[in-house]
Motif scaffolding. Structure first.
Motif, PDB file in Angstrom:
ATOM      1  N   PHE A   1       0.882  -1.050   0.088  1.00 10.04           N
ATOM      2  CA  PHE A   1       0.004   0.110  -0.043  1.00 10.04           C
ATOM      3  C   PHE A   1       0.698   1.292  -0.022  1.00 10.04           C
ATOM      4  O   PHE A   1       1.961   1.349   0.557  1.00 10.04           O
ATOM      5  N   TRP A   2       0.389   2.232  -0.635  1.00  9.26           N
ATOM      6  CA  TRP A   2       1.093   3.765  -0.514  1.00  9.26           C
ATOM      7  C   TRP A   2       0.211   4.674  -0.020  1.00  9.26           C
ATOM      8  O   TRP A   2      -0.912   4.860  -0.427  1.00  9.26           O
ATOM      9  N   TYR A   3       0.660   5.473   0.950  1.00  5.43           N
ATOM     10  CA  TYR A   3       0.031   6.629   1.526  1.00  5.43           C
ATOM     11  C   TYR A   3       0.796   7.798   1.410  1.00  5.43           C
ATOM     12  O   TYR A   3       2.176   7.703   1.053  1.00  5.43           O
ATOM     13  N   ARG A   4       0.091   9.056   1.509  1.00  3.87           N
ATOM     14  CA  ARG A   4       0.845  10.075   1.532  1.00  3.87           C
ATOM     15  C   ARG A   4       0.497  10.790   2.835  1.00  3.87           C
ATOM     16  O   ARG A   4      -0.883  10.778   3.209  1.00  3.87           O
TER      17      ARG A   4
ATOM     18  N   ARG B   1       1.617  -9.743   4.245  1.00  2.00           N
ATOM     19  CA  ARG B   1       1.913 -11.039   3.712  1.00  2.00           C
ATOM     20  C   ARG B   1       1.058 -11.928   2.914  1.00  2.00           C
ATOM     21  O   ARG B   1       1.368 -12.611   2.101  1.00  2.00           O
ATOM     22  N   GLN B   2      -0.197 -11.830   3.558  1.00  5.69           N
ATOM     23  CA  GLN B   2      -1.136 -12.559   2.832  1.00  5.69           C
ATOM     24  C   GLN B   2      -2.439 -11.932   3.086  1.00  5.69           C
ATOM     25  O   GLN B   2      -2.719 -11.091   3.592  1.00  5.69           O
ATOM     26  N   LEU B   3      -3.367 -12.620   2.424  1.00  9.41           N
ATOM     27  CA  LEU B   3      -4.881 -12.084   2.415  1.00  9.41           C
ATOM     28  C   LEU B   3      -5.301 -12.437   3.980  1.00  9.41           C
ATOM     29  O   LEU B   3      -4.667 -13.394   4.518  1.00  9.41           O
ATOM     30  N   GLY B   4      -6.073 -11.817   4.586  1.00  9.59           N
ATOM     31  CA  GLY B   4      -6.568 -12.139   5.629  1.00  9.59           C
ATOM     32  C   GLY B   4      -6.239 -11.002   6.714  1.00  9.59           C
ATOM     33  O   GLY B   4      -5.931  -9.967   6.382  1.00  9.59           O
ATOM     34  N   ILE B   5      -6.211 -11.090   8.041  1.00  9.32           N
ATOM     35  CA  ILE B   5      -6.062 -10.241   9.321  1.00  9.32           C
ATOM     36  C   ILE B   5      -4.617 -10.157   9.257  1.00  9.32           C
ATOM     37  O   ILE B   5      -4.319  -9.317  10.275  1.00  9.32           O
ATOM     38  N   ASP B   6      -3.799 -10.645   8.668  1.00 13.84           N
ATOM     39  CA  ASP B   6      -2.347 -10.117   9.010  1.00 13.84           C
ATOM     40  C   ASP B   6      -1.939  -8.578   8.928  1.00 13.84           C
ATOM     41  O   ASP B   6      -2.604  -7.771   8.055  1.00 13.84           O
ATOM     42  N   THR B   7      -1.225  -8.235   9.707  1.00 13.20           N
ATOM     43  CA  THR B   7      -1.219  -6.856   9.852  1.00 13.20           C
ATOM     44  C   THR B   7      -0.215  -6.404   8.938  1.00 13.20           C
ATOM     45  O   THR B   7       0.455  -7.035   8.122  1.00 13.20           O
ATOM     46  N   GLN B   8      -0.241  -5.078   8.523  1.00  7.46           N
ATOM     47  CA  GLN B   8       0.454  -4.338   7.713  1.00  7.46           C
ATOM     48  C   GLN B   8       1.705  -3.887   8.496  1.00  7.46           C
ATOM     49  O   GLN B   8       1.664  -3.173   9.560  1.00  7.46           O
ATOM     50  N   TYR B   9       2.853  -3.775   7.679  1.00  7.45           N
ATOM     51  CA  TYR B   9       4.078  -3.383   8.324  1.00  7.45           C
ATOM     52  C   TYR B   9       4.613  -2.186   7.547  1.00  7.45           C
ATOM     53  O   TYR B   9       4.464  -2.244   6.281  1.00  7.45           O
ATOM     54  N   PHE B  10       4.605  -1.234   8.132  1.00 11.62           N
ATOM     55  CA  PHE B  10       5.063   0.169   7.240  1.00 11.62           C
ATOM     56  C   PHE B  10       6.561   0.372   7.198  1.00 11.62           C
ATOM     57  O   PHE B  10       7.414  -0.003   8.206  1.00 11.62           O
ATOM     58  N   GLY B  11       6.921   1.023   6.274  1.00  8.14           N
ATOM     59  CA  GLY B  11       8.182   1.607   6.059  1.00  8.14           C
ATOM     60  C   GLY B  11       8.343   2.796   6.682  1.00  8.14           C
ATOM     61  O   GLY B  11       7.562   3.400   7.287  1.00  8.14           O
ATOM     62  N   PRO B  12       9.648   3.476   6.912  1.00  4.24           N
ATOM     63  CA  PRO B  12       9.879   4.496   7.293  1.00  4.24           C
ATOM     64  C   PRO B  12       9.574   5.797   6.764  1.00  4.24           C
ATOM     65  O   PRO B  12       9.657   6.895   7.535  1.00  4.24           O
ATOM     66  N   GLY B  13       9.142   5.870   5.585  1.00  4.64           N
ATOM     67  CA  GLY B  13       8.873   6.936   4.834  1.00  4.64           C
ATOM     68  C   GLY B  13       9.755   7.654   4.241  1.00  4.64           C
ATOM     69  O   GLY B  13      10.978   7.335   4.297  1.00  4.64           O
ATOM     70  N   THR B  14       9.356   8.313   3.129  1.00  2.49           N
ATOM     71  CA  THR B  14       9.903   8.963   2.139  1.00  2.49           C
ATOM     72  C   THR B  14       9.872  10.636   2.100  1.00  2.49           C
ATOM     73  O   THR B  14       8.465  10.898   1.845  1.00  2.49           O
ATOM     74  N   ARG B  15      10.489  11.553   2.521  1.00  2.65           N
ATOM     75  CA  ARG B  15      10.140  12.887   2.391  1.00  2.65           C
ATOM     76  C   ARG B  15      10.386  13.398   1.072  1.00  2.65           C
ATOM     77  O   ARG B  15      11.602  13.493   1.037  1.00  2.65           O
ATOM     78  N   LEU B  16       9.572  13.914   0.467  1.00  3.49           N
ATOM     79  CA  LEU B  16       9.699  14.593  -0.856  1.00  3.49           C
ATOM     80  C   LEU B  16       9.498  16.213  -1.174  1.00  3.49           C
ATOM     81  O   LEU B  16       8.581  16.339  -0.431  1.00  3.49           O
ATOM     82  N   THR B  17      10.551  16.464  -1.389  1.00  4.34           N
ATOM     83  CA  THR B  17      10.486  18.177  -1.304  1.00  4.34           C
ATOM     84  C   THR B  17      10.451  18.368  -2.986  1.00  4.34           C
ATOM     85  O   THR B  17      11.738  18.147  -3.419  1.00  4.34           O
ATOM     86  N   VAL B  18       9.688  19.220  -3.445  1.00  4.05           N
ATOM     87  CA  VAL B  18       9.887  19.693  -4.752  1.00  4.05           C
ATOM     88  C   VAL B  18       9.830  21.119  -4.825  1.00  4.05           C
ATOM     89  O   VAL B  18       9.087  21.785  -4.208  1.00  4.05           O
ATOM     90  N   LEU B  19      11.091  21.629  -5.502  1.00  4.74           N
ATOM     91  CA  LEU B  19      11.320  23.129  -5.476  1.00  4.74           C
ATOM     92  C   LEU B  19      10.694  23.526  -6.709  1.00  4.74           C
ATOM     93  O   LEU B  19      10.391  23.140  -7.735  1.00  4.74           O
TER      94      LEU B  19
ATOM     95  N   PHE C   1       5.083  13.432   2.601  1.00  4.31           N
ATOM     96  CA  PHE C   1       5.685  12.240   3.262  1.00  4.31           C
ATOM     97  C   PHE C   1       4.858  11.281   2.737  1.00  4.31           C
ATOM     98  O   PHE C   1       3.859  11.163   2.862  1.00  4.31           O
ATOM     99  N   TYR C   2       5.940  10.310   1.798  1.00  6.63           N
ATOM    100  CA  TYR C   2       5.146   9.235   1.157  1.00  6.63           C
ATOM    101  C   TYR C   2       5.540   7.794   2.132  1.00  6.63           C
ATOM    102  O   TYR C   2       6.841   7.583   2.330  1.00  6.63           O
ATOM    103  N   ILE C   3       4.663   7.121   2.375  1.00  7.26           N
ATOM    104  CA  ILE C   3       4.885   5.949   3.412  1.00  7.26           C
ATOM    105  C   ILE C   3       4.083   4.752   2.532  1.00  7.26           C
ATOM    106  O   ILE C   3       3.152   4.757   1.910  1.00  7.26           O
ATOM    107  N   CYS C   4       4.955   3.729   2.562  1.00  5.65           N
ATOM    108  CA  CYS C   4       4.394   2.353   2.133  1.00  5.65           C
ATOM    109  C   CYS C   4       4.518   1.386   2.999  1.00  5.65           C
ATOM    110  O   CYS C   4       4.780   1.586   4.190  1.00  5.65           O
ATOM    111  N   SER C   5       3.303   0.407   2.923  1.00 10.26           N
ATOM    112  CA  SER C   5       3.215  -0.870   3.791  1.00 10.26           C
ATOM    113  C   SER C   5       3.159  -2.010   3.103  1.00 10.26           C
ATOM    114  O   SER C   5       2.702  -2.068   2.076  1.00 10.26           O
ATOM    115  N   ALA C   6       3.271  -3.095   3.618  1.00 13.38           N
ATOM    116  CA  ALA C   6       3.193  -4.403   3.113  1.00 13.38           C
ATOM    117  C   ALA C   6       2.532  -5.307   4.006  1.00 13.38           C
ATOM    118  O   ALA C   6       2.681  -5.489   5.362  1.00 13.38           O
TER     119      ALA C   6
END
Lengths: 116, 112
Positions: free
Chosen positions: A34-37, A98-116, A91-96
């Protein structure tokens, strides 16, 4: 626990350029990513759901041609912000998970994007 | 998606218990209650989840009301590292949609 990494952790780019952000599951295979902002002082907003080997499903209001998502393997998903503009700075954050069902999502540390 | 309501902020002193409430009056029978927390400038971290019964793990306890319309995350002894935004999320067990919808969460401040 399961570890998810993101690269880069931060990036600064000029307006009009494209930026690619990688999300990797380091010690498990992720069937779904999953991708979040997140804008400052706000909550996470889901952008899209991607399943390995198939097209991503975008949330309403998220431009699929601007935010290209590729989930080519069970351990890697990429988000490319095309023709970035200052309003894409976030701040863009992904999560992953493992399988269908109730397995928890594990989040990445995030990427901070700055566009000048 | 069923919604949750949380206080915007709460405060605690170090080593005191903290009870973080969450209302979810429109919860459906198949919705799990998940809690995540987000430390500053980091991605969210899973804390705990439950369906009907109270749950305990090394991080926290989750107390679920009998009618499931509310729940409480309990940190037994708050530390400075527990200062974060805590999100209460309802998650439907569905093979078609398995996404987390984050609300505004509760910002917990912990004072020494």
């Amino acid at each position: 626990g399961a570890v998810v990494s993101q690269h880069p952790s931060w990036v600064i780019c000029k307006s009009g350029t494209s930026v690619k952000i990688e999300c990797r599951s380091l010690d498990f295979q992720a069937t779904t990513m999953f991708w979040y902002r997140q804008f400052p002082k706000q909550s996470l907003m889901l952008m899209a759901t991607s399943n390995e080997g198939s097209k991503a499903t975008y949330e309403q209001g998220v431009e699929k041609d601007k935010f290209l998502i590729n989930h080519a393997s069970l351990t890697l998903s990429t988000l490319t912000v095309t023709s970035a503009h200052p309003e894409d700075s976030s701040f863009y954050i992904c999560s992953a998970k493992r399988q269908l069902g109730i397995d928890t999502q594990y989040f990445g540390p995030g990427t901070r994007l700055t566009v000048l | 998606d069923a919604k949750t309501t949380q206080p915007n902020s709460m405060e605690s002193n170090e080593e005191e218990p903290v009870h973080l409430p969450c209302n979810h009056s429109t919860i459906s029978g198949t919705d799990y209650i998940h809690w995540y927390r987000q430390l500053p400038s980091q991605g969210p971290e899973y804390v705990i989840h439950g369906l009907t019964s109270n749950v305990n793990n090394r991080m926290a306890s989750l107390a679920i009301a009998e009618d499931r319309k509310s729940s409480t995350l309990i940190l037994h002894r708050a530390t400075l590292r527990d200062a974060a935004v805590y999100y209460c999320i309802l998650r439907a067990l569905s093979y078609n949609t398995d996404k987390l919808i984050f609300g505004t969460g509760t910002r917990l401040q912990v004072f020494p």
